[in-house]
Design an enzyme around this catalytic site. Structure first.
Site, PDB file in Angstrom:
ATOM      1  N   PHE A 161       0.903  -1.026  -0.044  1.00 45.67           N
ATOM      2  CA  PHE A 161      -0.047  -0.115   0.230  1.00 45.67           C
ATOM      3  C   PHE A 161       0.956   1.297  -0.076  1.00 45.67           C
ATOM      4  CE2 PHE A 161      -2.221   3.440   1.655  1.00 45.67           C
ATOM      5  CZ  PHE A 161      -3.411   3.487   0.946  1.00 45.67           C
ATOM      6  N   ASP A 246       9.601   2.883   1.384  1.00 47.67           N
ATOM      7  CA  ASP A 246       8.411   3.660   1.974  1.00 47.67           C
ATOM      8  C   ASP A 246       8.176   3.609   3.349  1.00 47.67           C
ATOM      9  OD1 ASP A 246       6.098   4.873   2.488  1.00 47.67           O
ATOM     10  OD2 ASP A 246       4.995   3.593   0.712  1.00 47.67           O
ATOM     11  N   LYS A 275       2.814  11.500   6.776  1.00 46.01           N
ATOM     12  CA  LYS A 275       2.044  11.089   7.922  1.00 46.01           C
ATOM     13  C   LYS A 275       2.551  12.133   9.204  1.00 46.01           C
ATOM     14  CE  LYS A 275      -0.190   7.267   6.540  1.00 46.01           C
ATOM     15  NZ  LYS A 275      -1.325   7.669   6.174  1.00 46.01           N
TER      16      LYS A 275
END
Length: 425
Positions: A161, A246, A275
């Site tokens: 994801f 990532d 984030k």
């Protein structure tokens, strides 16, 4: 307080003391009528937050064990972050990259130094960081490695994801994220996660990069074998391929380290952060690497109106300072074993598998007992907020400020819900 008792404050429209009181049911009804249905939220309407706790519009308190998918690593209303935001809002919030601003250089310098790299390319969202990493890798492949024009490929892992843009969902295996949005962007090869031999076998003269999550978050906190990342690094070095990590969810304290890659001593060519980099106040992301890679991007070839804006940079440099000076990493490390031991106790008692690293855990619920959604709803009724993924899995990612007592209480509530389900209540 480990309960959901009302604090007695008035629930009002958007926090406006002069506005009408709007109930949870009314909020949800309006949202369902006037917003696109791209999410299926739990029926909780949050109005306030502090630390690891949030309060809904009717005064019920909940322990936030999701933390905005790790965007709220430093807790709600963190005083250091709020102070930095207020200071910057009173000065200047946006200049665009047409000019320098006085927060930009300190931010990119501090973030580069934090992770031992030379340069930072700031963006806004995690998906933008991934898209930027893809563009950088392709340009590097053409200009440095010598891959034939328009032929560059990137190897990714199954179960990944990385976001929801058209290009990113082109290499997603999740039908909900992928199906119905074609035609899809070519140039990606999917191999099983955790299988370094599969990566080696997929590399050819067109390969620009390997893009992987050091820990797969959305897939259910999947922690790869300990030799996986080191072997990927060796393969990339041997084949002259970029290694892109990532770390949008796994980075900035979630696993008890600044980078999840630190657990195996691996240093990728590019880090992707997001984030928590914005402190839960606004979106901030970045691609971080050395000049020999990021240097392929020249003026006019990539950018963003809001990327590197003064407010974002002020938040990012505060986050870097907090990671360097604050108790957050130590708290995540000290509570990691509490979380690990707690979720392991559930295995065989309504849970078929559990995984954890730092303050991050994935719990696979026995599908004969309940779906992940049902478990989340029952936990919300007990004052604990978590989120399900892929049907029967729930994820725990509490703020790094959570106390040992509150974490233990959350685990007790999970155990109680599982016991109720096993008893058929």
């Amino acid at each position: 307080m480990s309960d959901t008792r009302s604090l007695g404050h008035e629930a009002v429209n958007g926090g406006d003391p002069a506005g009408p009181v709007i109930s949870t049911t009314q909020h949800i009804g309006l949202a369902e009528t006037h917003s696109a249905h791209n999410y299926a939220p739990l029926p909780v309407v949050i109005a306030e937050g502090e630390g690891a706790w949030v309060t809904d519009v009717e005064g019920r308190r909940y322990l936030d064990c999701l933390a905005g998918y790790s965007a709220m690593n430093f807790g709600h209303r963190n005083p250091d972050l709020l102070a930095a935001a207020h200071r910057q809002i009173d000065r200047v919030t946006l200049t665009s990259r047409a000019f320098y601003n006085d927060q930009f250089a300190p931010f990119v310098t501090s973030l580069a130094q934090l992770v031992g790299k030379e340069q930072v390319l700031p963006m806004n969202t995690g998906a933008e960081a991934v898209e930027t990493g893809i563009k950088v890798a392709r340009k590097w492949a053409y200009e440095v490695k010598g891959v034939a024009a328009e032929q560059a490929t990137i190897i990714v892992a199954g179960g990944n994801f990385h976001g929801r843009t058209t290009t990113i969902i082109s290499f997603s295996e999740d039908p909900e994220a992928h199906d119905g949005f074609g035609p899809y962007t070519p140039g990606f090869r999917i191999v099983p996660y955790g299988d370094a031999d599969a990566i080696a076998g997929a590399i050819d003269e067109t390969t620009a990069a390997v893009l992987i999550e050091p820990v797969q978050g959305e897939a259910g906190v999947i922690v790869p074998p300990p030799d996986y990342l080191p072997r990927v690094r060796e393969i990339c070095d041997r084949e002259r391929v970029l290694f892109i990590a990532d770390e949008v969810q796994s980075g900035l304290g979630r696993t008890g380290t600044v980078r999840a890659c630190e657990h195996t001593g691996v240093i990728p060519d590019l880090y992707l952060f997001g984030k928590a980099l914005g402190g839960g106040i606004l979106p901030v992301s970045a691609v971080v690497g050395d000049a020999e890679v990021l240097g392929v991007i020249k003026p006019g070839q990539h950018g963003s109106t809001f990327g590197g804006n003064p407010l974002a940079c002020a938040m990012g440099r505060t986050v870097v300072r907090m990671l360097e000076e604050g108790p957050y990493l130590e708290n995540a490390r000290s509570l990691a074993e509490v979380l690990r031991a707690g979720v392991r106790e559930f295995v065989g008692n309504g849970v078929v598998a559990a995984r954890s690293i730092g303050l991050w855990a994935g719990i696979d619920v026995d599908e004969s007992l309940a779906t992940g959604r049902e478990l989340c709803e029952r936990l919300a009724a007990r004052g604990v907020l978590v989120k399900d993924t892929h049907g029967s899995t729930i994820r725990l990612s509490p703020p790094l400020v959570i106390s040992a007592d509150d974490l233990a209480w959350a685990l007790e509530q999970i155990g109680a819900v599982l016991a109720d389900l096993r008893a058929g209540r």
